[in-house]
Motif scaffolding. Structure first.
Motif, mmCIF file in Angstrom:
data_model
loop_
_atom_site.group_PDB
_atom_site.id
_atom_site.type_symbol
_atom_site.label_atom_id
_atom_site.label_comp_id
_atom_site.label_asym_id
_atom_site.label_seq_id
_atom_site.Cartn_x
_atom_site.Cartn_y
_atom_site.Cartn_z
ATOM 1 N N ALA A 256 9.295 -4.535 -14.353
ATOM 2 C CA ALA A 256 8.444 -4.784 -15.898
ATOM 3 C C ALA A 256 7.021 -5.076 -15.502
ATOM 4 O O ALA A 256 6.428 -5.260 -16.574
ATOM 5 N N ARG A 257 6.681 -5.700 -14.428
ATOM 6 C CA ARG A 257 5.043 -5.949 -14.087
ATOM 7 C C ARG A 257 4.351 -4.868 -13.744
ATOM 8 O O ARG A 257 4.858 -3.842 -12.982
ATOM 9 N N GLU A 258 3.189 -4.668 -14.098
ATOM 10 C CA GLU A 258 2.109 -3.936 -13.905
ATOM 11 C C GLU A 258 1.662 -4.085 -12.434
ATOM 12 O O GLU A 258 1.535 -5.221 -11.911
ATOM 13 N N PRO A 259 1.397 -3.162 -11.720
ATOM 14 C CA PRO A 259 1.244 -3.077 -10.115
ATOM 15 C C PRO A 259 -0.145 -3.557 -9.918
ATOM 16 O O PRO A 259 -0.429 -4.043 -8.814
ATOM 17 N N GLY A 260 -1.039 -3.497 -11.014
ATOM 18 C CA GLY A 260 -2.527 -3.893 -10.418
ATOM 19 C C GLY A 260 -3.282 -2.560 -10.042
ATOM 20 O O GLY A 260 -2.436 -1.410 -9.843
ATOM 21 N N ARG A 261 -4.417 -2.709 -9.430
ATOM 22 C CA ARG A 261 -5.301 -1.639 -9.195
ATOM 23 C C ARG A 261 -5.011 -1.614 -7.473
ATOM 24 O O ARG A 261 -5.288 -2.798 -7.170
ATOM 25 N N LEU A 262 -4.453 -0.673 -6.885
ATOM 26 C CA LEU A 262 -4.044 -0.840 -5.676
ATOM 27 C C LEU A 262 -4.637 0.230 -4.678
ATOM 28 O O LEU A 262 -5.133 1.284 -5.301
ATOM 29 N N ARG A 263 -4.888 0.071 -3.602
ATOM 30 C CA ARG A 263 -5.382 0.911 -2.494
ATOM 31 C C ARG A 263 -4.433 1.698 -1.998
ATOM 32 O O ARG A 263 -3.520 1.160 -1.246
ATOM 33 N N ILE A 264 -4.259 2.787 -2.060
ATOM 34 C CA ILE A 264 -3.279 3.961 -1.618
ATOM 35 C C ILE A 264 -3.754 4.733 -0.698
ATOM 36 O O ILE A 264 -4.628 5.621 -1.034
ATOM 37 N N ALA A 265 -3.224 4.932 0.375
ATOM 38 C CA ALA A 265 -3.497 6.010 1.534
ATOM 39 C C ALA A 265 -2.802 7.177 1.202
ATOM 40 O O ALA A 265 -1.576 7.219 0.588
ATOM 41 N N ARG A 266 -3.288 8.408 1.615
ATOM 42 C CA ARG A 266 -2.300 9.292 1.373
ATOM 43 C C ARG A 266 -2.395 10.464 2.439
ATOM 44 O O ARG A 266 -3.719 10.588 3.199
ATOM 45 N N TYR A 267 -1.598 11.311 3.138
ATOM 46 C CA TYR A 267 -1.745 12.297 4.157
ATOM 47 C C TYR A 267 -0.628 13.329 3.618
ATOM 48 O O TYR A 267 0.543 12.936 3.174
ATOM 49 N N ALA A 268 -0.713 14.457 3.922
ATOM 50 C CA ALA A 268 0.368 15.502 3.790
ATOM 51 C C ALA A 268 0.715 16.295 4.996
ATOM 52 O O ALA A 268 1.524 16.872 5.003
ATOM 53 N N ASP A 269 -0.396 16.538 5.984
ATOM 54 C CA ASP A 269 0.039 17.411 7.300
ATOM 55 C C ASP A 269 1.014 16.707 7.902
ATOM 56 O O ASP A 269 0.844 15.726 8.520
#
Length: 472
Positions: A256-269
């Motif tokens: 129920a809590r907002e996560p705030g502004r997060l730093r999210i890494a992404r990769y797909a290969d």
């Protein structure tokens, strides 16, 4: 109210508490659905109808007496057939154990049942949980209900298809290399691999590499969180455990809590040699990235935080597990071809090579955690493609294993690091097959991960997407 299986696990618990639905009525409804559909989707190896109805009658008495009810009181569930319930057949997906009846109940199963859940039986798993498909000779093949010519993945394929097919609202799985997340993706449900030490493996399971953990298969993030609230915590003899929550905190409240502004890494290969990401899976990854960015999160591209050598050491550890199976020498020939092949690979390792695989896997985990330290979460696919056809892996064990690595190419590294990771059913292919995306949290960071996953679910709801079997 509609049909009872339309309700989430928490909605079922609320309806029972409010006396709008009885536990007996709910269990009976699900047992009838299992009778109609289990041969088609291969969810259950063993159904414990009489015991479930007896537990439901006791649960109903507590409701009528006005007793204080636990969180999942009266909610039907199912237990993967790698876990023990005293007096119930546990086959471990192996014909060698076709008639084995457990003498004691695993500690985490005790917690789940003490939390009010009622087990309807044991769900299908491949032999000893090694493959990412769910086929054995003790029950029907686990198939995704979105297309029953395709596999439910594995090794928690039975639990995943049980939830996706409306045979239970929530089910237990376990994950040593992707065994909760890959089936969740193939079947279009939520699958949570918990942090190392979050849920006990006691008293019987000993895993020197710390790869295997419990986790729920559910239709909603909130149901997965409720499962965690009921089962989390160390056992009586655990060698390690995740730090407990604050005294007033719950995993459910985190949703129920907002996560705030997060730093999210992404990769797909994928880094697995020969693995290729299907275009529709890549498109789903891009769309999920765009959603996260629109929600205010900072998305950063990174290369995969590990290389092909990480898979090599993991495979060494994985094959070592097959060398310690509780199977007499004279019955080794009764094991499935893949199990025998994995055992042979493990037995070929010298003591020094075995130790080197364990050390290298641990070092890989540390390096990955160091690389990901600046990030609050990681986004990547769960598998390289949609659910595979039933005969896709073939009959040659070596080729089968290579295909498994290329299919479930992203999951095992987070068993190595011990981080929590979730498969969310964010998209479908042009053929209507589910595509899951994986969000990975910080070590022991289930609260923040559940908060983020709930935010994604709110903006990309999936609960009303149901396979055709749902209405039958």
């Amino acid at each position: 109210m509609g049909q009872l299986h339309e309700l989430s696990a928490l909605e079922q618990a609320a309806a029972i508490k409010a006396r709008r639905v009885s536990p007996v009525e709910l269990v009976t409804h699900y047992l009838e659905r299992i009778e109609r559909h289990n041969d088609e989707v291969g969810a259950f190896a063993t159904v414990t109808a009489d015991a479930a109805l007896e537990q439901a009658r006791v649960a109903e008495q507590h409701v009528m007496a006005g007793d204080r009810l636990p969180l999942l009181h009266g909610v039907p569930t199912a237990i993967k057939d790698l876990s023990n319930i005293a007096g119930v057949r546990t086959t471990f997906g192996s014909g060698v154990f076709r008639d084995f009846v457990a003498e004691q109940t695993d500690e985490a199963v005790e917690k789940l049942l003490s939390g009010g859940a009622i087990s309807l039986g044991k769900t299908q798993t491949p032999e000893f949980g090694f493959p990412c498909w769910t086929i054995n000779d003790v029950g029907p093949t686990a198939r995704t209900p979105w297309d029953t010519s395709r596999l439910a993945s594995g090794s928690s394929g039975g639990s995943a298809t049980a939830v996706a097919s409306g045979l239970v609202s929530i089910a237990q799985g376990s994950d040593g290399g992707g065994s909760v997340r890959s089936p969740a993706s193939a079947c279009g449900v939520v699958g949570l691999k918990t942090s190392r030490g979050r849920i006990t493996n006691g008293p019987l399971r000993v895993d020197p590499a710390g790869l295997g953990v419990w986790g729920p298969l559910a239709r909603t993030v909130r149901d997965a969180a409720a499962f965690l609230d009921v089962t989390a915590g160390p056992g009586r003899s655990d060698p390690y455990w995740a730090p407990p929550l604050r005294d007033d905190a719950t995993f459910l409240a985190a949703c129920a809590r907002e996560p705030g502004r997060l730093r999210i890494a992404r990769y797909a290969d994928p880094v697995v040699p020969g693995a290729e990401l299907a275009p529709e899976v890549r498109a789903a990854w891009e769309q999920t990235s765009q959603l996260l960015e629109s929600l205010g999160h900072r998305i950063e591209d990174i290369p995969a935080p590990y290389g092909p050598e990480a898979m090599d050491s993991f495979v060494g550890v994985w094959t070592l597990g097959a060398t310690t199976l509780p199977v007499p020498d004279e019955q080794i020939g009764q094991l499935a071809p893949l199990t025998r092949w994995l055992r042979e690979q493990g037995l070929r390792l010298s003591g020094q090579q075995a130790m080197q695989s364990l050390v290298a896997t641990g070092q890989t985990g540390r390096r990955v955690l160091e690389t990901l330290l600046p990030y609050d979460a990681v986004l990547c696919p769960v598998t390289t493609d949609v659910a595979r056809p039933v005969d896709w892996y073939g009959d040659d064990p070596a080729e089968d294993f290579e295909r498994q690595k290329r299919y479930s190419a992203y999951t095992s590294i987070y068993n190595v690091t011990g981080q929590p990771a979730m498969s969310l059913p964010t998209h479908h292919s042009s053929d209507g097959l589910p595509i899951g995306m994986m969000l990975v949290g910080r070590p022991a960071g289930e609260e923040a991960l559940l908060s983020l996953a709930s935010q994604v679910e709110a903006h990309l709801p999936w609960r009303d997407r149901k396979p055709p079997i749902w209405s039958r």
